[in-house]
Design a protein around this motif. Structure first.
Motif, PDB file in Angstrom:
ATOM      1  N   SER A  27       0.687  -1.283  -0.130  1.00 57.23           N
ATOM      2  CA  SER A  27      -0.184  -0.275  -0.009  1.00 57.23           C
ATOM      3  C   SER A  27       0.827   1.303   0.015  1.00 57.23           C
ATOM      4  CB  SER A  27      -0.993   0.128   1.253  1.00 57.23           C
ATOM      5  OG  SER A  27      -0.156   0.015   2.420  1.00 57.23           O
ATOM      6  N   ALA A  28       2.080   1.192   0.719  1.00 58.55           N
ATOM      7  CA  ALA A  28       2.972   2.422   0.770  1.00 58.55           C
ATOM      8  C   ALA A  28       3.359   2.703  -0.496  1.00 58.55           C
ATOM      9  CB  ALA A  28       4.078   2.068   1.815  1.00 58.55           C
ATOM     10  N   ALA A  29       3.803   1.511  -1.267  1.00 57.23           N
ATOM     11  CA  ALA A  29       4.417   1.746  -2.782  1.00 57.23           C
ATOM     12  C   ALA A  29       3.403   2.195  -3.633  1.00 57.23           C
ATOM     13  CB  ALA A  29       4.718   0.601  -3.125  1.00 57.23           C
ATOM     14  N   VAL A  30       1.923   1.717  -3.514  1.00 59.57           N
ATOM     15  CA  VAL A  30       0.849   2.148  -4.322  1.00 59.57           C
ATOM     16  C   VAL A  30       0.740   3.773  -4.305  1.00 59.57           C
ATOM     17  CG1 VAL A  30      -1.596   1.956  -4.488  1.00 59.57           C
ATOM     18  CG2 VAL A  30      -0.270  -0.023  -4.509  1.00 59.57           C
ATOM     19  N   LEU A  31       0.617   4.108  -2.892  1.00 53.99           N
ATOM     20  CA  LEU A  31       0.301   5.703  -2.841  1.00 53.99           C
ATOM     21  C   LEU A  31       1.487   6.596  -3.377  1.00 53.99           C
ATOM     22  CD1 LEU A  31      -1.460   4.992   0.654  1.00 53.99           C
ATOM     23  CD2 LEU A  31      -2.643   5.501  -1.475  1.00 53.99           C
ATOM     24  N   GLU A  32       2.908   5.902  -2.953  1.00 52.00           N
ATOM     25  CA  GLU A  32       3.860   6.926  -3.538  1.00 52.00           C
ATOM     26  C   GLU A  32       3.790   6.630  -5.173  1.00 52.00           C
ATOM     27  OE1 GLU A  32       7.403   9.062  -3.541  1.00 52.00           O
ATOM     28  OE2 GLU A  32       5.786   8.883  -1.937  1.00 52.00           O
ATOM     29  N   MET A  33       3.393   5.555  -5.634  1.00 55.15           N
ATOM     30  CA  MET A  33       3.165   5.770  -7.208  1.00 55.15           C
ATOM     31  C   MET A  33       2.346   6.709  -7.612  1.00 55.15           C
ATOM     32  SD  MET A  33       3.851   1.708  -8.081  1.00 55.15           S
ATOM     33  CE  MET A  33       3.407   1.912  -9.863  1.00 55.15           C
ATOM     34  N   VAL A  34       1.175   6.782  -7.136  1.00 52.17           N
ATOM     35  CA  VAL A  34       0.113   7.635  -7.399  1.00 52.17           C
ATOM     36  C   VAL A  34       0.615   9.296  -7.345  1.00 52.17           C
ATOM     37  CG1 VAL A  34      -2.110   8.557  -6.351  1.00 52.17           C
ATOM     38  CG2 VAL A  34      -1.828   6.174  -6.668  1.00 52.17           C
ATOM     39  N   HIS A  35       1.367   9.344  -5.942  1.00 56.27           N
ATOM     40  CA  HIS A  35       1.969  10.669  -5.928  1.00 56.27           C
ATOM     41  C   HIS A  35       2.784  10.912  -7.487  1.00 56.27           C
ATOM     42  CE1 HIS A  35       4.013  14.162  -4.456  1.00 56.27           C
ATOM     43  NE2 HIS A  35       5.077  13.518  -4.211  1.00 56.27           N
ATOM     44  N   LEU A  36       3.638  10.006  -7.407  1.00 51.44           N
ATOM     45  CA  LEU A  36       4.733  10.458  -8.599  1.00 51.44           C
ATOM     46  C   LEU A  36       4.146  10.565 -10.012  1.00 51.44           C
ATOM     47  CD1 LEU A  36       7.520   7.560  -7.759  1.00 51.44           C
ATOM     48  CD2 LEU A  36       7.660  10.136  -7.630  1.00 51.44           C
ATOM     49  N   ALA A  37       2.723   9.955 -10.273  1.00 53.63           N
ATOM     50  CA  ALA A  37       1.982   9.967 -11.365  1.00 53.63           C
ATOM     51  C   ALA A  37       1.605  11.439 -11.553  1.00 53.63           C
ATOM     52  CB  ALA A  37       0.782   9.029 -11.345  1.00 53.63           C
ATOM     53  N   THR A  38       1.062  12.033 -10.226  1.00 49.75           N
ATOM     54  CA  THR A  38       0.717  13.302 -10.635  1.00 49.75           C
ATOM     55  C   THR A  38       1.466  14.232 -10.549  1.00 49.75           C
ATOM     56  OG1 THR A  38       1.051  13.915  -8.127  1.00 49.75           O
ATOM     57  CG2 THR A  38      -1.249  12.742  -8.692  1.00 49.75           C
ATOM     58  N   LEU A  39       2.842  13.904 -10.252  1.00 51.32           N
ATOM     59  CA  LEU A  39       3.969  15.022 -10.488  1.00 51.32           C
ATOM     60  C   LEU A  39       4.386  14.972 -12.061  1.00 51.32           C
ATOM     61  CD1 LEU A  39       6.578  14.120  -7.628  1.00 51.32           C
ATOM     62  CD2 LEU A  39       4.435  15.997  -7.805  1.00 51.32           C
ATOM     63  N   TYR A  40       4.104  14.046 -12.769  1.00 48.68           N
ATOM     64  CA  TYR A  40       4.251  13.918 -14.135  1.00 48.68           C
ATOM     65  C   TYR A  40       3.335  14.769 -14.901  1.00 48.68           C
ATOM     66  CZ  TYR A  40       7.938  10.094 -14.362  1.00 48.68           C
ATOM     67  OH  TYR A  40       8.874   9.405 -14.023  1.00 48.68           O
ATOM     68  N   HIS A  41       1.939  14.740 -14.390  1.00 50.22           N
ATOM     69  CA  HIS A  41       0.975  15.352 -15.023  1.00 50.22           C
ATOM     70  C   HIS A  41       1.120  16.961 -14.734  1.00 50.22           C
ATOM     71  CE1 HIS A  41      -1.719  11.706 -15.349  1.00 50.22           C
ATOM     72  NE2 HIS A  41      -0.618  11.777 -16.192  1.00 50.22           N
ATOM     73  N   ASP A  42       1.430  17.236 -13.384  1.00 49.50           N
ATOM     74  CA  ASP A  42       1.726  18.515 -13.031  1.00 49.50           C
ATOM     75  C   ASP A  42       2.521  19.127 -13.806  1.00 49.50           C
ATOM     76  OD1 ASP A  42      -0.192  18.301 -11.176  1.00 49.50           O
ATOM     77  OD2 ASP A  42       1.010  17.986  -9.378  1.00 49.50           O
ATOM     78  N   ASP A  43       3.676  18.641 -13.969  1.00 45.29           N
ATOM     79  CA  ASP A  43       4.938  19.383 -14.777  1.00 45.29           C
ATOM     80  C   ASP A  43       4.511  19.832 -16.153  1.00 45.29           C
ATOM     81  OD1 ASP A  43       6.640  19.253 -12.664  1.00 45.29           O
ATOM     82  OD2 ASP A  43       7.677  17.582 -13.249  1.00 45.29           O
ATOM     83  N   VAL A  44       3.650  18.921 -16.627  1.00 43.27           N
ATOM     84  CA  VAL A  44       2.863  19.397 -17.994  1.00 43.27           C
ATOM     85  C   VAL A  44       2.016  20.563 -17.798  1.00 43.27           C
ATOM     86  CG1 VAL A  44       1.319  18.607 -19.738  1.00 43.27           C
ATOM     87  CG2 VAL A  44       3.126  16.979 -18.948  1.00 43.27           C
ATOM     88  N   MET A  45       1.152  20.487 -16.899  1.00 42.95           N
ATOM     89  CA  MET A  45       0.018  21.442 -16.826  1.00 42.95           C
ATOM     90  C   MET A  45       0.953  22.951 -16.363  1.00 42.95           C
ATOM     91  SD  MET A  45      -3.230  19.803 -14.806  1.00 42.95           S
ATOM     92  CE  MET A  45      -4.144  21.252 -15.212  1.00 42.95           C
ATOM     93  N   ASP A  46       2.067  22.795 -15.720  1.00 41.20           N
ATOM     94  CA  ASP A  46       2.833  23.941 -15.251  1.00 41.20           C
ATOM     95  C   ASP A  46       3.763  24.391 -16.078  1.00 41.20           C
ATOM     96  OD1 ASP A  46       1.261  23.841 -12.922  1.00 41.20           O
ATOM     97  OD2 ASP A  46       2.551  22.887 -11.604  1.00 41.20           O
ATOM     98  N   GLU A  47       4.133  23.669 -17.040  1.00 43.56           N
ATOM     99  CA  GLU A  47       5.080  23.925 -18.114  1.00 43.56           C
ATOM    100  C   GLU A  47       6.381  23.751 -17.316  1.00 43.56           C
ATOM    101  OE1 GLU A  47       4.122  27.317 -20.320  1.00 43.56           O
ATOM    102  OE2 GLU A  47       2.565  26.306 -21.560  1.00 43.56           O
ATOM    103  N   ALA A  48       6.618  23.139 -16.284  1.00 44.55           N
ATOM    104  CA  ALA A  48       7.773  22.903 -15.581  1.00 44.55           C
ATOM    105  C   ALA A  48       8.991  22.446 -16.510  1.00 44.55           C
ATOM    106  CB  ALA A  48       7.923  22.257 -14.105  1.00 44.55           C
ATOM    107  N   THR A  49      10.135  22.946 -16.028  1.00 37.24           N
ATOM    108  CA  THR A  49      11.592  22.272 -16.799  1.00 37.24           C
ATOM    109  C   THR A  49      12.347  21.507 -15.861  1.00 37.24           C
ATOM    110  OG1 THR A  49      12.863  24.357 -16.247  1.00 37.24           O
ATOM    111  CG2 THR A  49      11.597  24.164 -18.397  1.00 37.24           C
ATOM    112  N   MET A  50      12.160  21.774 -14.364  1.00 40.17           N
ATOM    113  CA  MET A  50      12.727  21.121 -13.610  1.00 40.17           C
ATOM    114  C   MET A  50      11.936  20.293 -12.424  1.00 40.17           C
ATOM    115  SD  MET A  50      16.180  21.539 -14.502  1.00 40.17           S
ATOM    116  CE  MET A  50      16.913  20.969 -12.753  1.00 40.17           C
ATOM    117  N   ARG A  51      12.395  19.310 -12.110  1.00 39.23           N
ATOM    118  CA  ARG A  51      11.718  18.620 -10.987  1.00 39.23           C
ATOM    119  C   ARG A  51      12.702  17.629 -10.081  1.00 39.23           C
ATOM    120  NH1 ARG A  51       7.201  18.469  -8.009  1.00 39.23           N
ATOM    121  NH2 ARG A  51       5.874  18.593  -9.830  1.00 39.23           N
TER     122      ARG A  51
END
Length: 345
Positions: free
Chosen positions: A93-117
């Motif tokens: 469950s801990a790995a599942v929830l960290e993967m969900v968090h990481l998935a949102t970061l990929y999407h957030d960077d697209v929406m924010d037009e981020a160049t660094m993470r």
């Protein structure tokens, strides 16, 4: 106000603290348990992103290997200490929830037009937006597959968490309705975007360790409160912390046009700085305007009110934690709340 470091019910100090994921855990046995759990979570994250398509694996590992605080699995593992923490379902469950968090970061960077993470080139900048979006989707898919092994209730809970993450982003993108309180709107956004997932960490960690239902409910609520507080502390850090301490460039939110809690308080509170309100009301395209806004925010009514709000959330979290059994994990949770506040000082 927050408690002193340690359990406020007995005033016991924390000594010989051991760092796990950037967070000090005083009890050596607890620290070893959590460290072992974090290592198992890390291995499982790497195993879970293995794909027949090599590029999918490499794109997923781009953020998995970038590190980060791993706050969500840490909170999951601490919550599991109120039951049998070494159960395999807790690690999954801990790995599942960290993967969900990481998935949102990929999407957030697209929406924010981020160049660094996390100190590295973002996936959208390294490849393109399509790759970043698809990698986030891949991680969501892998997380869902693993959650299915945890049972139907876990899948339903995760689906509700997905819903909160998405509606939070939509709520932020669309903005408040006419006449809606901007501060309340923002607090709902950060609960959905940050607090909801950390609440699920508390729920999963406690429930899969076999903790009592009452303890599950408390830890879920602590996660909700702490998750919201964590975002408020990030808002404060973006304004008030030197980059050599925070590792972040001050004024990022200002440059991106994001109006965080200190700014919203400044815009709505009586007795604010007229020049600062003028700056915050528009788009800050010039670096000198950003720097002026930062200087004024540093001593603003808005920042003071945001700090008071953070202290209030910390107090609420500590009230919830007080209802848990007096074990080393409870004292670690008190210290975790202190950590969320102390990182802004």
């Amino acid at each position: 106000m927050t408690s002193p470091v340690g359990d406020p019910t007995n005033g016991a100090p924390w000594e010989a603290a051991t760092v796990v994921g950037g967070f000090d855990i005083a009890d050596s046995t607890l620290a070893e348990s959590v460290r072992g759990g974090m290592s198992r979570v890390e291995r499982l994250l790497h195993e879970a992103v293995e794909s027949d398509l090599d590029f999918a694996t490499r794109a997923s590992l781009h953020l998995v290997d970038a590190g980060g605080k791993r706050f969500r699995p840490l909170f999951t593992l601490l919550s599991a200490e109120f039951g049998e923490s070494d159960r395999e379902a807790v690690i999954t469950s801990a790995a599942v929830l960290e993967m969900v968090h990481l998935a949102t970061l990929y999407h957030d960077d697209v929406m924010d037009e981020a160049t660094m993470r996390r100190g590295a080139t973002s996936a959208n900048a390294r490849w393109n937006n399509s790759v970043a979006i698809l990698t986030g989707d891949f991680l969501f898919a892998q997380a869902s597959r693993m959650a299915a092994d945890l049972g139907g209730d876990a899948v339903r809970t995760l689906a509700r968490t997905f819903e909160a993450l998405v509606t939070g982003q939509m709520r932020e993108t669309v903005g408040p309705d006419a006449g809606e309180d901007r501060v309340e709107h923002y607090l709902e956004v950060i609960y959905e975007k940050t607090g909801s997932l950390i609440a699920t960490c508390g729920r999963f960690g406690a429930s899969f360790s076999g903790a009592d239902p009452e303890q599950v409910a408390v830890l879920e609520n602590v996660g909700k409160i702490v998750g919201t507080a964590f975002q408020i502390s990030d808002d404060i850090i973006d304004i008030a912390s030197p980059p050599d301490e925070s590792g972040k460039t001050p004024g990022t939110d200002l440059r991106e046009g994001v109006r965080t809690l200190p700014m919203l308080y400044e815009l709505t509170a009586p007795g604010g700085d007229p020049r600062l309100r003028e700056l915050l009301a528009g788009t800050l395209d010039e670096d000198e305007d950003v720097q002026e806004a930062l200087r004024r925010l540093h001593d603003s009514v808005g920042l003071k009110r945001a700090r008071a709000a953070l202290d209030d959330y910390a107090a609420r979290a500590n009230e919830e934690i007080a209802g848990l059994p007096d074990v080393p994990a409870r004292r670690a949770l008190y210290a975790l709340v202190d950590y969320v506040v102390a990182r802004t000082r």
